[in-house]
Each structure stands twice: as structure tokens, then as C-alpha cells.
Motif scaffolding. Structure first.
Motif, PDB file in Angstrom:
ATOM      1  N   GLY A  75     -31.182 -46.582  23.587  1.00 36.23           N
ATOM      2  CA  GLY A  75     -30.368 -47.705  24.008  1.00 36.23           C
ATOM      3  C   GLY A  75     -30.282 -48.840  23.019  1.00 36.23           C
ATOM      4  N   SER A  76     -30.839 -48.680  21.818  1.00 36.67           N
ATOM      5  CA  SER A  76     -30.791 -49.791  20.870  1.00 36.67           C
ATOM      6  C   SER A  76     -29.398 -49.950  20.297  1.00 36.67           C
ATOM      7  N   PRO A  77     -28.928 -51.194  20.118  1.00 36.62           N
ATOM      8  CA  PRO A  77     -27.602 -51.409  19.552  1.00 36.62           C
ATOM      9  C   PRO A  77     -27.616 -51.171  18.055  1.00 36.62           C
ATOM     10  N   GLY A  78     -26.449 -51.013  17.475  1.00 39.03           N
ATOM     11  CA  GLY A  78     -26.354 -50.808  16.035  1.00 39.03           C
ATOM     12  C   GLY A  78     -24.973 -50.326  15.680  1.00 39.03           C
ATOM     13  N   GLU A  79     -24.780 -49.981  14.420  1.00 38.51           N
ATOM     14  CA  GLU A  79     -23.501 -49.443  13.959  1.00 38.51           C
ATOM     15  C   GLU A  79     -23.568 -47.930  13.964  1.00 38.51           C
ATOM     16  N   TRP A  80     -22.562 -47.334  14.581  1.00 38.40           N
ATOM     17  CA  TRP A  80     -22.463 -45.874  14.640  1.00 38.40           C
ATOM     18  C   TRP A  80     -21.099 -45.441  14.117  1.00 38.40           C
ATOM     19  N   THR A  81     -21.090 -44.365  13.368  1.00 38.30           N
ATOM     20  CA  THR A  81     -19.834 -43.806  12.880  1.00 38.30           C
ATOM     21  C   THR A  81     -19.569 -42.485  13.589  1.00 38.30           C
ATOM     22  N   ILE A  82     -18.371 -42.361  14.156  1.00 40.87           N
ATOM     23  CA  ILE A  82     -17.949 -41.166  14.878  1.00 40.87           C
ATOM     24  C   ILE A  82     -16.870 -40.482  14.033  1.00 40.87           C
ATOM     25  N   ARG A  83     -16.923 -39.161  13.968  1.00 41.41           N
ATOM     26  CA  ARG A  83     -15.997 -38.441  13.090  1.00 41.41           C
ATOM     27  C   ARG A  83     -15.370 -37.241  13.790  1.00 41.41           C
ATOM     28  N   PHE A  84     -14.057 -37.070  13.583  1.00 41.64           N
ATOM     29  CA  PHE A  84     -13.346 -35.848  13.935  1.00 41.64           C
ATOM     30  C   PHE A  84     -12.991 -35.148  12.625  1.00 41.64           C
ATOM     31  N   LEU A  85     -13.324 -33.877  12.509  1.00 38.20           N
ATOM     32  CA  LEU A  85     -12.844 -33.094  11.364  1.00 38.20           C
ATOM     33  C   LEU A  85     -11.373 -32.765  11.575  1.00 38.20           C
ATOM     34  N   MET A  86     -10.612 -32.756  10.498  1.00 39.59           N
ATOM     35  CA  MET A  86      -9.204 -32.431  10.570  1.00 39.59           C
ATOM     36  C   MET A  86      -8.989 -30.915  10.424  1.00 39.59           C
ATOM     37  N   PRO A  87      -7.983 -30.354  11.106  1.00 38.52           N
ATOM     38  CA  PRO A  87      -7.705 -28.922  10.941  1.00 38.52           C
ATOM     39  C   PRO A  87      -7.477 -28.574   9.477  1.00 38.52           C
ATOM     40  N   SER A  88      -7.825 -27.352   9.106  1.00 38.74           N
ATOM     41  CA  SER A  88      -7.826 -26.951   7.700  1.00 38.74           C
ATOM     42  C   SER A  88      -6.439 -26.975   7.058  1.00 38.74           C
ATOM     43  N   LYS A  89      -5.362 -26.935   7.853  1.00 32.30           N
ATOM     44  CA  LYS A  89      -4.017 -26.916   7.274  1.00 32.30           C
ATOM     45  C   LYS A  89      -3.623 -28.267   6.672  1.00 32.30           C
ATOM     46  N   TRP A  90      -4.346 -29.355   7.026  1.00 29.00           N
ATOM     47  CA  TRP A  90      -3.983 -30.681   6.564  1.00 29.00           C
ATOM     48  C   TRP A  90      -4.663 -31.014   5.243  1.00 29.00           C
ATOM     49  N   THR A  91      -4.006 -31.863   4.451  1.00 24.14           N
ATOM     50  CA  THR A  91      -4.586 -32.407   3.228  1.00 24.14           C
ATOM     51  C   THR A  91      -4.558 -33.928   3.326  1.00 24.14           C
ATOM     52  N   MET A  92      -5.221 -34.599   2.390  1.00 29.19           N
ATOM     53  CA  MET A  92      -5.183 -36.058   2.393  1.00 29.19           C
ATOM     54  C   MET A  92      -3.763 -36.568   2.178  1.00 29.19           C
ATOM     55  N   ASP A  93      -2.946 -35.809   1.449  1.00 32.24           N
ATOM     56  CA  ASP A  93      -1.557 -36.217   1.205  1.00 32.24           C
ATOM     57  C   ASP A  93      -0.666 -35.980   2.410  1.00 32.24           C
ATOM     58  N   SER A  94      -0.967 -34.947   3.195  1.00 37.72           N
ATOM     59  CA  SER A  94      -0.076 -34.615   4.309  1.00 37.72           C
ATOM     60  C   SER A  94      -0.471 -35.293   5.627  1.00 37.72           C
ATOM     61  N   LEU A  95      -1.699 -35.743   5.744  1.00 33.82           N
ATOM     62  CA  LEU A  95      -2.116 -36.399   6.996  1.00 33.82           C
ATOM     63  C   LEU A  95      -1.412 -37.750   7.168  1.00 33.82           C
ATOM     64  N   PRO A  96      -0.973 -38.054   8.383  1.00 30.39           N
ATOM     65  CA  PRO A  96      -0.333 -39.359   8.623  1.00 30.39           C
ATOM     66  C   PRO A  96      -1.354 -40.489   8.617  1.00 30.39           C
ATOM     67  N   THR A  97      -0.907 -41.676   8.255  1.00 24.66           N
ATOM     68  CA  THR A  97      -1.771 -42.857   8.228  1.00 24.66           C
ATOM     69  C   THR A  97      -2.046 -43.340   9.649  1.00 24.66           C
ATOM     70  N   PRO A  98      -3.303 -43.620  10.006  1.00 29.58           N
ATOM     71  CA  PRO A  98      -3.605 -44.113  11.365  1.00 29.58           C
ATOM     72  C   PRO A  98      -2.952 -45.467  11.631  1.00 29.58           C
ATOM     73  N   ASN A  99      -2.480 -45.660  12.864  1.00 30.50           N
ATOM     74  CA  ASN A  99      -1.983 -46.973  13.271  1.00 30.50           C
ATOM     75  C   ASN A  99      -3.128 -47.973  13.419  1.00 30.50           C
ATOM     76  N   ASP A 100      -4.268 -47.480  13.874  1.00 26.51           N
ATOM     77  CA  ASP A 100      -5.439 -48.317  14.099  1.00 26.51           C
ATOM     78  C   ASP A 100      -6.187 -48.469  12.778  1.00 26.51           C
ATOM     79  N   GLU A 101      -6.268 -49.675  12.261  1.00 26.20           N
ATOM     80  CA  GLU A 101      -6.909 -49.892  10.967  1.00 26.20           C
ATOM     81  C   GLU A 101      -8.415 -49.622  11.005  1.00 26.20           C
ATOM     82  N   ARG A 102      -8.977 -49.472  12.198  1.00 28.61           N
ATOM     83  CA  ARG A 102     -10.396 -49.140  12.311  1.00 28.61           C
ATOM     84  C   ARG A 102     -10.648 -47.650  12.101  1.00 28.61           C
ATOM     85  N   VAL A 103      -9.589 -46.857  12.055  1.00 27.00           N
ATOM     86  CA  VAL A 103      -9.692 -45.423  11.792  1.00 27.00           C
ATOM     87  C   VAL A 103      -9.354 -45.170  10.335  1.00 27.00           C
TER      88      VAL A 103
END
Length: 212
Positions: free
Chosen positions: A109-137
Motif C-alpha cells: 500500500g505504499s505510494p510512489g511512482e509506477w509505470t504501466i506498459r502495454f506491448l504493441m502488436p508486432s505488426k506496428w513500428t514506431m513510424d506507423s503507430l499513431p501519436t497518443p492524444n494523452d500526453e501522459r502516454v
């Protein structure tokens, strides 16, 4: 016509399974596996792309908020309104980076900073992935990694994750591998999945132990 009926039946079955928390056809990152002992194995992963976000909260609240932000991105919350398939696992670690590494110790229960991650499907590249609307992503490339993994079912709360992390560290003490980073918790099923059906894992980056 028959093909269309078969596809429709499959889609209905997948949807019904998802409703009760059963994984169907979810892509996982490719890897090689070496059994170490019992529930522990060594996996080798290639480079992967992930969407991640950092949340300041206790462990479970951070997981829920991070999941919500990332789900928003893959379900159309991006500059192209594109939908991106869900993959497994969802990863969680303490800190601001998440390249298969995470913090070892955490009090319940201790507070702190946590990073949560979703892996992207293998068909996507950094060039083809769309930019997130949420700047926190943010989108990031995770490097190749060798990790020790302990799988378990049931409870995945703070204390359960801490206990399983200790189990994995203990297993590594008597092996040919030693920790080379911090543990991460991986979750493969939605929160409503029945506990005995859940697939959870603790993963720790490792390297071959040097001979004395």
C-alpha cells in the motif's frame, strides 16, 4: 457463406469468453524458453515496442489508472482514431522506465511512482503507430532482454506480488543465473477474471552467473 458463419461464430465465442475473463487469441511477444525449476523459467525476448504511462499512487490504484490511460490510447485515443489490438502481458514496475525492469521492494500500500506498459502488436513500428492524444502516454522501444519468470495464479495484490518476488529471488540464488535488474509484475487477464484462471508472472532480468 460457410466461412462467414464460422468467422461470426468464432467472434461470438471470443466475445463471450472475454466477458468472463478468458483470454482468446491475445498476441504475446515471441520468446525462447528454458525451464529452470518448477514454476520458474528463463525467457529471451527480442526488441519490442510499448505504450507506457507513469502514475503516482499506491500499487493497485496505479495499475487501474495506468490501464485506463493506455486502454484509451489503443481504443482510439490517438491522432488517427485508430484501434490497436490488446496484447499480453500488461507490465507494472516502480519508477519511470520499464524495459522489463522494475523495483524489488515495496511495502504494502505504499505510494510512489509506477509505470504501466502495454506491448504493441508486432505488426506496428514506431513510424506507423499513431501519436497518443494523452500526453501522459508515450511510445518506447524496449531492448532485447533475458529474464527469469515465475508464474502464478490467484491473488495479484501488493502482498501477493511481493511474496512471489521473494520466491523468484530465492530460486535464483541456487541457479546458474543472477539478477541483472529489478523485478516487474506481468498480468495477462482482466480484473474480473476468476482468480484460479488468472495468469500472473514476476519477471527479473538476469545474466549468467560467473564461476567462482
Amino acid at each position: 457463406m460457410l466461412g462467414a458463419i464460422v468467422r461470426t461464430a468464432g467472434q461470438v465465442a471470443d466475445a463471450a469468453a472475454a466477458t468472463v475473463g478468458i483470454r482468446c487469441g491475445t498476441e504475446e511477444p515471441p520468446h525462447t524458453t528454458q525451464r529452470l525449476s518448477g514454476a520458474v523459467e528463463i525467457r529471451r525476448y527480442d526488441e519490442r515496442i510499448a505504450a507506457e504511462t507513469t502514475v503516482s499512487a499506491d500499487e493497485e490504484a496505479a495499475r487501474n489508472e495506468g490501464f485506463r490511460r493506455l486502454a484509451g490510447y489503443i481504443f482510439g485515443g490517438n491522432h488517427r482514431d485508430a484501434e490497436i489490438a490488446m496484447t499480453a502481458p500488461v507490465a507494472q514496475q516502480r519508477g519511470t522506465t520499464i524495459a522489463m525492469t522494475a523495483p524489488v521492494a515495496q511495502s504494502a500500500g505504499s505510494p510512489g511512482e509506477w509505470t504501466i506498459r502495454f506491448l504493441m502488436p508486432s505488426k506496428w513500428t514506431m513510424d506507423s503507430l499513431p501519436t497518443p492524444n494523452d500526453e501522459r502516454v508515450r511510445l518506447t522501444v524496449t531492448p532485447p532482454a533475458t529474464v527469469a519468470v515465475l508464474s502464478f495464479t490467484g491473488d495479484r495484490g501488493t502482498r501477493a506480488v511481493s511474496r512471489r518476488t521473494d520466491e523468484l529471488l530465492t530460486a535464483l540464488r541456487d541457479s546458474d543465473f543472477e539478477p541483472d535488474g529489478e523485478p516487474a509484475a506481468w498480468f495477462y487477464d482482466p480484473p474480473w477474471t476468476l482468480p484460479f484462471r488468472r495468469r500472473n508472472e514476476i519477471a527479473i532480468p538476469v545474466r549468467q552467473r560467473l564461476a567462482d
